[in-house]
Motif scaffolding. Structure first.
Motif, mmCIF file in Angstrom:
data_model
loop_
_atom_site.group_PDB
_atom_site.id
_atom_site.type_symbol
_atom_site.label_atom_id
_atom_site.label_comp_id
_atom_site.label_asym_id
_atom_site.label_seq_id
_atom_site.Cartn_x
_atom_site.Cartn_y
_atom_site.Cartn_z
ATOM 1 N N PHE A 11 36.129 141.202 -26.215
ATOM 2 C CA PHE A 11 37.075 141.886 -25.827
ATOM 3 C C PHE A 11 37.199 143.231 -26.624
ATOM 4 O O PHE A 11 37.818 144.194 -26.022
ATOM 5 C CB PHE A 11 38.065 140.900 -26.608
ATOM 6 C CG PHE A 11 39.626 141.279 -26.384
ATOM 7 C CD1 PHE A 11 39.905 141.265 -25.024
ATOM 8 C CD2 PHE A 11 40.499 141.514 -27.371
ATOM 9 C CE1 PHE A 11 41.507 141.820 -24.562
ATOM 10 C CE2 PHE A 11 41.709 141.984 -27.083
ATOM 11 C CZ PHE A 11 42.159 142.172 -25.659
ATOM 12 N N HIS A 61 36.225 142.236 -19.543
ATOM 13 C CA HIS A 61 37.712 141.690 -19.980
ATOM 14 C C HIS A 61 37.698 140.074 -19.310
ATOM 15 O O HIS A 61 38.001 139.488 -19.818
ATOM 16 C CB HIS A 61 38.573 142.546 -19.249
ATOM 17 C CG HIS A 61 40.011 142.198 -20.029
ATOM 18 N ND1 HIS A 61 41.063 143.070 -19.705
ATOM 19 C CD2 HIS A 61 40.771 141.309 -20.505
ATOM 20 C CE1 HIS A 61 42.199 142.767 -20.313
ATOM 21 N NE2 HIS A 61 42.063 141.473 -20.595
ATOM 22 N N TYR A 81 49.489 136.598 -27.026
ATOM 23 C CA TYR A 81 48.524 137.250 -27.097
ATOM 24 C C TYR A 81 47.534 137.275 -25.876
ATOM 25 O O TYR A 81 47.108 138.005 -25.344
ATOM 26 C CB TYR A 81 47.754 136.773 -28.500
ATOM 27 C CG TYR A 81 45.943 137.319 -28.386
ATOM 28 C CD1 TYR A 81 45.781 138.657 -28.743
ATOM 29 C CD2 TYR A 81 45.208 136.285 -28.023
ATOM 30 C CE1 TYR A 81 44.602 138.984 -28.647
ATOM 31 C CE2 TYR A 81 43.824 136.843 -27.957
ATOM 32 C CZ TYR A 81 43.485 138.140 -28.327
ATOM 33 O OH TYR A 81 42.206 138.551 -28.468
ATOM 34 N N THR A 85 47.131 139.964 -22.812
ATOM 35 C CA THR A 85 45.628 140.622 -22.368
ATOM 36 C C THR A 85 45.322 140.145 -21.012
ATOM 37 O O THR A 85 44.806 140.871 -20.289
ATOM 38 C CB THR A 85 44.526 139.544 -23.225
ATOM 39 O OG1 THR A 85 44.795 138.157 -23.234
ATOM 40 C CG2 THR A 85 44.619 140.394 -24.624
ATOM 41 N N VAL A 119 46.563 146.054 -23.993
ATOM 42 C CA VAL A 119 45.777 145.324 -24.702
ATOM 43 C C VAL A 119 45.870 145.378 -26.321
ATOM 44 O O VAL A 119 45.761 144.458 -27.157
ATOM 45 C CB VAL A 119 44.106 145.849 -24.378
ATOM 46 C CG1 VAL A 119 43.244 145.400 -25.233
ATOM 47 C CG2 VAL A 119 43.820 145.642 -22.975
ATOM 48 N N SER A 123 47.188 142.581 -29.196
ATOM 49 C CA SER A 123 46.240 142.502 -30.286
ATOM 50 C C SER A 123 47.259 142.549 -31.678
ATOM 51 O O SER A 123 47.040 142.124 -32.561
ATOM 52 C CB SER A 123 45.387 143.407 -30.677
ATOM 53 O OG SER A 123 44.600 143.838 -29.519
ATOM 54 N N SER A 127 45.648 136.275 -32.832
ATOM 55 C CA SER A 127 44.846 135.745 -31.608
ATOM 56 C C SER A 127 44.054 134.530 -31.750
ATOM 57 O O SER A 127 43.449 133.870 -31.136
ATOM 58 C CB SER A 127 43.784 136.887 -31.503
ATOM 59 O OG SER A 127 42.749 136.929 -32.704
#
Ligand code: HEM
Lengths: 420, 570
Positions: A11, A61, A81, A85, A119, A123, A127
């Protein structure tokens, strides 16, 4: 190395590659007039490099996604999270689809920052792998969340194209009211994006520096039967507290730039224990964002739209408008299916009612009604062009409010775990 | 409005309100100066609609109102705003413990201050049940019906009888146009162009040197099919307010309990409830030490009453119809009844005990019998003796005059009063009071009362009630408890099938309308000059690509963009 560690390393790599891809795009657009090169060839080459980098980043990804799925045993879309993503991944997918139709790689110059911001925003949330709450353990929930995110991703691409179109057509010379107003609002859209970047910079900056302060707040509740419950909650700030929670005591305070105590306390109607912290975060985002914006203005010595606009002159405004509309048109059925129909099926199975007017549901409906108004408006003359671009921009704001704002401001059944 | 001459120069008589001749496509209105070459408004191919009728009557006015897309947009936006306002503060319907308007008013005032008072006074605290919100939905429904009827028939007529050779103005004023010279044989060129369009999936009709090519006409019906689905959906939503179509109840069942589902002929039994927690190692760091449920499940059996259902003097005769482990995402369903896991409560509840009747003096056991907390039997045969249950207090207590009574119907502190008859006992039988799970107070009370019966000559004190081996290997034997009470939600919703069908139809319409586009190309050659016009309801880009592709293959190379008639004008 286990799957989860693998996924988080991949990631990080994907994030940096996205940034690299964006830089390639920036070179593609901005480097055109650099000496001794053929502008067309330059743009095409760097655009292609950027696109390839973006595709590689996206593949990483995907690896992140499936490795985490394998590692935790359920699809990673169940907390903030994971959802964010996933949304970023879906936006890349939508961008690739639209690229395959229109072969306009410069759209990436606007779609990628969006992906990067989302993204980075993801974060902010913890996570760590969390086990599933039984209510969320349903195949329909997974289908619902992924399809809805995919629909929203197409709206995001529509937004990126619309914003490009607005900057492309904005008139930098016009002196009358309409001209000034359209300049101001277009610039303001960029400022709004920079404020989000400001949020990210302040969160990660202070997190990196290990800043922490905490407060305790006593809340007293009188129950129906007259018993008085008092509860002491503690909140931890990771940004220097400009605002303390309402009616709170300082437990611990690291001085910051000579600030020894909070400057003021949250107003009484913001009495939730986390309300003060959220207000504080907003204030920091605005401060940092405005500083960033100020620095950019100092560097450029002109409005940001005036910096970007010349680089967009090769792209046809009508093409941008078409791309924006088309992305939304592709996304609308997907969104209808994912955010409304699958959500209703899941709600029927899990909560025993297909619709409950829960704030998250209502805002999905509001988003849908907004885009259907957009589509109907486009049937009438006079609503194509700039006006419809503005609607595409506002529509995406509604989407973001549904995803983030509702969780931050209005809590309901749907509140994701791990919302900070 | 002017009385318009609706007869076209081609001889076709058009209805009032027609914009483009139904037959040859020639614009029937004189355009304002400067707009003579502007692209045509091709909506519904320019045919007349009912809402464009002259001299409207009241019904026509209503019709016109609801058939306007502008009004539809206003309705959609008002609904959107109303729905959003309803999320500012919590809605009344989310509070289970309040019912009256005063309670709500007080709540909003206390919780949200002045803003709350205004919110409540405006009725926004029950937005989604309010007459105006429902009214907006009904108006959207009316608008959907009328709007679709107003347009679908004329559109059908227009698309069903299309002339191939169109008026020159009609062709040159399309959104996509091309005109140029054709070298060589005209018919041969038309033939080869036709072949190319066919390769792109067009259906082509030819009339000499005039041509009409068309594809994906079905996608034009997409929006209407979508609207039909929405209408059905809205009707189903309204249908849910018919009481017989709808049921929503809660049932609390402890383990082992059977209860009738109110207003039905069905009974439900909680066979067993299980709660599984996440293992400490599976939890995230902020959850360590907390009990995080992984799964909760009610093993349930559903029965139907087949005999003596409404006879209070007899127990109903039940027949099992369904068995299912109910979990949050897995309801039990039978016919149109659905039973959902709502929540649970950890509450120990006494179910039954196996009691042994013993002799106080010799310690001899006469026999064992099962004593239930719910609906205990009235008579028990134990060895040579007969025990008759005189009185049962599930939740034993004393009233203000110190007489025994039960505080609640739950077996929190059950007490059983027996009269025992049999060989060598007092003539009228002997009276005993028994607490299967006594607290200190009850224990004392049990002793005092049983002593009193002996003194009073109602008892010889011969018997003692015992639970043998209550604990064995750390587990309860001879005593059964329910650890959890499960809360189940019982639903019936006859409108649901219509909701799903409506949603499915709507989706089909959306897919038809958005992922395919109706494309048409007209052309005619007049003395070596080719005039080509093309139209699509969306995705002009794809249409231009099609036309440029086919032209290129017949020797005419043009960049797709140059075909855009709208763009060239700007
Ligand atoms: C919330 C409810 C509604 C939704 C979600 C909806 C959705 C749609 C969609 C997706 C389209 C296709 C748009 C396009 O082709 O770009 C459409 C077209 C259309 N809608 Fe609606 N609609 C709604 C309500 C209404 C209402 C109440 C009316 C009535 C006046 C209406 C009238 C129309 C018309 C006339 C078209 C154009 C059909 C065509 O020319 O192809 N819509 N609608």
């Amino acid at each position: 190395m286990n799957w989860i560690d693998l996924s988080s390393n991949v990631f990080t790599a994907a994030f940096f590659l996205y940034c690299a891809a964006f830089i390639c795009y920036a070179i593609a657009v901005a480097g055109k007039r650099w000496s001794n090169r053929d502008p067309q060839g330059h743009t095409a080459r760097w655009g292609r490099i950027g696109f390839i980098a973006a595709i590689v980043a996206w593949v990483l990804h995907l690896v992140f996604f499936f490795a985490r799925w394998k590692g935790q045993g359920h699809i990673p879309t169940s907390n903030m999270y994971e959802f964010m993503t996933f949304l970023a991944m879906a936006i890349m997918f939508a961008f690739i689809v639209v690229y395959l139709i229109y072969r306009n790689s410069l759209l990436g110059a606007f779609a990628l920052p969006l992906v990067i911001i989302i993204v980075a925003y993801a974060s902010v949330f913890p996570s760590e792998v969390q086990p599933l709450n039984p209510a969320l353990n349903s195949i329909w929930l997974r289908i619902h969340v992924t399809t809805a995110a995919l629909g929203e991703a197409f709206f995001a691409v529509g937004f990126a194209a619309a914003l490009m179109q607005l900057i492309r057509v904005v008139d930098l010379e016009r002196k009358d009211k309409v001209g000034v107003r359209s300049r101001r609002w277009t610039e303001f859209s960029l400022v709004a994006i920079i404020l989000i970047v400001g949020f990210l910079v302040s969160v990660f900056g202070f997190r990196g520096a290990g800043y922490e302060a905490s407060f305790s707040q006593e809340t007293v509740e009188i129950a129906d039967d007259g018993t008085v419950n008092s509860q002491v909650n503690e909140v931890t700030y990771s940004l220097p507290p400009i605002v303390a929670p309402y009616n709170s005591e300082t437990v611990d305070f690291q001085a910051f730039l000579g600030m020894e105590k909070p400057l003021f306390e949250a107003p009484s109607w913001m009495n939730g224990v986390n309300a003060g912290r959220k207000l504080n975060t907003v204030i920091w985002s605005v401060i940092t964002g405005l500083i960033l914006y100020g620095l950019l203005r100092l560097l450029a010595r002109k409005p940001l739209i005036a910096v970007i606009k010349p680089h967009l002159m090769d792209i046809d405004a009508d093409d941008l408008e078409e791309i924006s509309y088309r992305a939304i048109a592709i996304g609308f059925p997907v969104f209808t299916l994912g955010a409304l129909i699958f959500a209703m099926i899941w709600a029927e199975i899990a909560w025993s009612r297909f619709w409950g007017w829960d704030p998250k549901e209502v805002w999905a409906l509001v988003t849908w009604l907004f885009y259907s108004a957009y589509l109907h408006l486009r049937l009438s003359r006079g609503w194509q062009g700039t006006r419809s671009a503005w609607l595409a921009v506002i529509g995406f704001l509604v989407v973001m409010f549904t995803l983030i704002g509702v969780n931050l401001v209005i809590a309901g059944l749907h509140s994701y775990a791990g919302v900070s | 409005m002017l009385i318009q001459n609706t007869k076209c120069e081609c001889g076709h008589q058009n209805p009032v309100g027609t914009v483009l001749c139904e037959s040859c496509g020639k614009p029937l209105f004189e355009e304002a100066a400067g707009a003579e070459d502007a692209p045509l408004e091709m909506r519904y191919d320019g045919v007349a609609r009912r809402s464009q009728k002259q001299n409207p009557h009241l019904i026509d006015r209503v019709w016109n109102f609801f058939s306007s897309v502008k009004i539809a947009i206003y309705l959609i936006i008002l609904t959107l705003l109303g729905a959003a306002l309803g999320t500012i503060f919590q809605q009344e319907s989310t509070f289970i413990n309040m019912t009256t308007d005063e309670e709500f008013a007080a709540y909003y005032k206390e919780t949200y201050g002045t803003a709350g008072v205004i919110y409540h006074a405006l009725g926004l605290s029950h937005t989604y049940e309010s007459w105006w919100f429902r009214g907006l939905l009904v108006m959207i429904g009316a608008s959907l019906v009328i709007c679709s009827l107003d347009r679908v028939l004329p559109l059908y007529r227009a698309l069903n009888k299309q002339q191939i050779r169109k008026h020159l103005q009609f062709i040159t004023r399309q959104q996509v146009t091309y005109s140029g010279e054709v070298a060589g044989d005209e018919t041969a060129w038309v033939e080869s162009f036709k072949k190319q369009l066919k390769r792109r999936g067009y259906r082509v009709h030819q009339d000499g040197t005039a041509l009409l090519a068309e594809k994906n006409r079905f996608s034009r019906w997409g929006p209407y099919i979508n609207h039909i689905g929405l209408i059905l959906f809205l009707l189903a939503v309204l249908g849910r307010s018919v009481p017989a179509w709808h049921m929503d109840q809660y049932l609390a069942l402890y383990e082992g309990e059977t209860r009738q589902i109110p207003d039905t002929n069905y009974y439900l039994k909680n066979d067993d409830f299980t709660l599984e927690l996440y293992d400490e190692s599976e939890l995230a760091s902020n959850q360590k030490g907390k009990a995080v449920p992984k799964l909760f499940e009610t093993k349930a059996t559903m029965y139907e009453c087949i005999e003596a259902c409404n006879d209070p003097t007899r127990d109903p005769v039940l027949k099992q119809v369904e068995q299912h482990p109910i979990q949050v995402n897995s309801p039990l369903s039978h016919g149109d009844l659905k039973i959902y896991q709502n929540s649970y409560q950890a509450r120990v509840r006494f179910i039954s005990v196996n009691v042994t009747l013993t002799d106080t003096v010799t310690g001899k056991a006469y026999g064992t019998f099962a004593l239930r907390a719910d609906n205990p039997e009235r008579v028990y045969e134990v060895g040579p003796y007969t025990l008759r249950l005189n009185d049962y207090f599930p939740d034993f207590g004393l009233d203000s005059e110190s007489r025994p009574m039960t505080k609640t119907r739950d077996p929190n502190n059950p007490a059983f009063a027996f009269t025992i008859t049999g060989p060598d006992l007092l003539k009228d039988g002997e009276t005993y009071l028994y607490f299967p799970m006594p607290n200190e107070e009850s224990k004392a009370y049990q002793a005092i009362l049983n002593d009193y019966y002996v003194k009073n000559g109602q008892s010889s004190g011969k018997f003692a009630f015992k639970v043998e081996n209550a604990m064995s290997g750390g587990k309860m034997v001879n005593v059964t408890f329910s650890e959890y009470t499960t809360f189940l939600n019982i639903r019936k919703d006859k409108a649901m099938p219509y909701i799903w069908v409506g949603a499915a139809i709507s989706m089909i319409g959306l897919i038809m309308g958005f992922y395919w586009q109706h494309r048409r190309v007209w052309l005619r050659i007049d003395g070596g000059t080719l005039s080509l016009g093309a139209h699509t309801n969306k995705n002009s880009y794809g249409l231009r690509a099609d036309v440029a592709w086919a032209l290129a293959r017949t020797g005419i190379e043009v960049p797709p963009k140059s075909l855009d008639n709208r763009r060239n004008l700007r």
